[in-house]
Design a protein around this motif. Sequence first.
Motif, PDB file in Angstrom:
ATOM      1  N   UNK A 138       9.176   2.274  -3.875  1.00 29.67           N
ATOM      2  CA  UNK A 138       8.638   2.694  -5.315  1.00 29.67           C
ATOM      3  C   UNK A 138       9.202   1.924  -6.431  1.00 29.67           C
ATOM      4  N   UNK A 139      10.328   1.261  -6.158  1.00 30.98           N
ATOM      5  CA  UNK A 139      10.988   0.704  -7.381  1.00 30.98           C
ATOM      6  C   UNK A 139      10.280  -0.928  -7.756  1.00 30.98           C
ATOM      7  N   UNK A 140       9.874  -0.902  -9.238  1.00 33.26           N
ATOM      8  CA  UNK A 140       9.366  -2.160  -9.477  1.00 33.26           C
ATOM      9  C   UNK A 140      10.395  -3.314  -9.615  1.00 33.26           C
ATOM     10  N   UNK A 141       9.904  -4.470  -9.395  1.00 35.74           N
ATOM     11  CA  UNK A 141      10.957  -5.739  -8.932  1.00 35.74           C
ATOM     12  C   UNK A 141      10.744  -6.979  -9.930  1.00 35.74           C
ATOM     13  N   UNK A 189       6.778 -14.074  -2.472  1.00 38.03           N
ATOM     14  CA  UNK A 189       7.660 -12.679  -2.357  1.00 38.03           C
ATOM     15  C   UNK A 189       6.805 -11.650  -3.279  1.00 38.03           C
ATOM     16  N   UNK A 190       6.287 -12.074  -4.083  1.00 35.12           N
ATOM     17  CA  UNK A 190       5.693 -11.126  -5.343  1.00 35.12           C
ATOM     18  C   UNK A 190       4.496 -10.584  -4.439  1.00 35.12           C
ATOM     19  N   UNK A 191       3.704 -11.647  -3.732  1.00 34.05           N
ATOM     20  CA  UNK A 191       2.308 -11.127  -3.363  1.00 34.05           C
ATOM     21  C   UNK A 191       2.669 -10.101  -2.117  1.00 34.05           C
ATOM     22  N   UNK A 192       3.586 -10.481  -1.458  1.00 35.95           N
ATOM     23  CA  UNK A 192       3.890  -9.750  -0.394  1.00 35.95           C
ATOM     24  C   UNK A 192       4.123  -8.086  -0.973  1.00 35.95           C
ATOM     25  N   UNK A 210      11.614  -6.623  -1.000  1.00 35.72           N
ATOM     26  CA  UNK A 210      10.615  -5.856  -0.382  1.00 35.72           C
ATOM     27  C   UNK A 210      10.960  -4.474  -0.197  1.00 35.72           C
ATOM     28  N   UNK A 211      12.318  -4.275   0.356  1.00 32.24           N
ATOM     29  CA  UNK A 211      12.773  -2.874   0.710  1.00 32.24           C
ATOM     30  C   UNK A 211      12.709  -1.978  -0.637  1.00 32.24           C
ATOM     31  N   UNK A 212      13.266  -2.723  -1.768  1.00 29.67           N
ATOM     32  CA  UNK A 212      13.281  -1.535  -2.962  1.00 29.67           C
ATOM     33  C   UNK A 212      11.828  -1.304  -3.159  1.00 29.67           C
ATOM     34  N   UNK A 243       0.972  -2.682  -2.201  1.00 35.37           N
ATOM     35  CA  UNK A 243       0.857  -1.574  -3.337  1.00 35.37           C
ATOM     36  C   UNK A 243       1.885  -1.524  -4.521  1.00 35.37           C
ATOM     37  N   UNK A 244       3.080  -2.335  -4.236  1.00 38.01           N
ATOM     38  CA  UNK A 244       4.187  -2.491  -5.157  1.00 38.01           C
ATOM     39  C   UNK A 244       3.957  -3.194  -6.449  1.00 38.01           C
ATOM     40  N   UNK A 245       4.780  -3.216  -7.322  1.00 44.31           N
ATOM     41  CA  UNK A 245       4.997  -4.011  -8.492  1.00 44.31           C
ATOM     42  C   UNK A 245       6.125  -4.870  -8.512  1.00 44.31           C
TER      43      UNK A 245
END
Length: 246
Positions: free
Chosen positions: A31-34, A48-51, A25-27, A56-58
């Motif tokens: 703006x980092x894709x995870x 976790x992915x949905x969070x 979540x922090x990364x 707005x993350x990837x």
Amino acid sequence: MPTDESSRVAVVTGGSRGIGRATARRLARDGVAVVVGYAGDRAEAEAAVREITGAGGRAVAVRADVADERAAAGLFDAAQSSFGGTDIVVHAAGKMGLAPVAELDLSVLDALYRTNVRGTFVVAQQAVRRMRDGGAIILFSSSVVGLAFPGYAAYSATKGAVEALTLVLARELRGRDISVNTVAPGPTATDLFFEGKDEETVSALAAQPPLERLGTPADIADVVAFLAGPGHWVNGQVLRANGGIV
């Protein structure tokens, strides 16, 4: 390595729970894709992915046994196919088993070795082969290596192996501008930490640091995010993020 944070990609093992999830979540917030690596709990990994995506993350979730080199390679395959490559590797997956040396079932020792030592080596090997230059590798040890609590011999021995790997790997990566560091948390409020501990034990551990509290997964994730950032001068180090426990 991309210099724009929004172009950087991280593989985070153990990303479905605890410190790994907080780190993912922090990364992503930076703006980092995870790639959220997980061992078996698909529901938690997808949560976790949905969070991340909900904010707005990837992110994508990928199942992998970190001690299996083919499965571990799949994490990097997913990073490549989904986001274009890998710049950051955070190996937060781990296993704990506690017993005095005289009483330890050796099958527990074998399981700890497989996940904590072989798994770390496999992920590090894949990272070196697959990640882009200019990135960061963050491994995980534990402050119990120095604290030497009775009952932690097998677990501490596996984490000591991770610490031994850290500087060697950093030196082997000379010329690639890839940093390698290990975070060694102290008592941190995760499900793994609370498992098998009564309230008195938890209170005693929380009282040890001068800051007089347990760490949180977010505390550790902030340390990882610093080490994962580009351009810093910390390399080959074991950082004991434990609130000041000696």
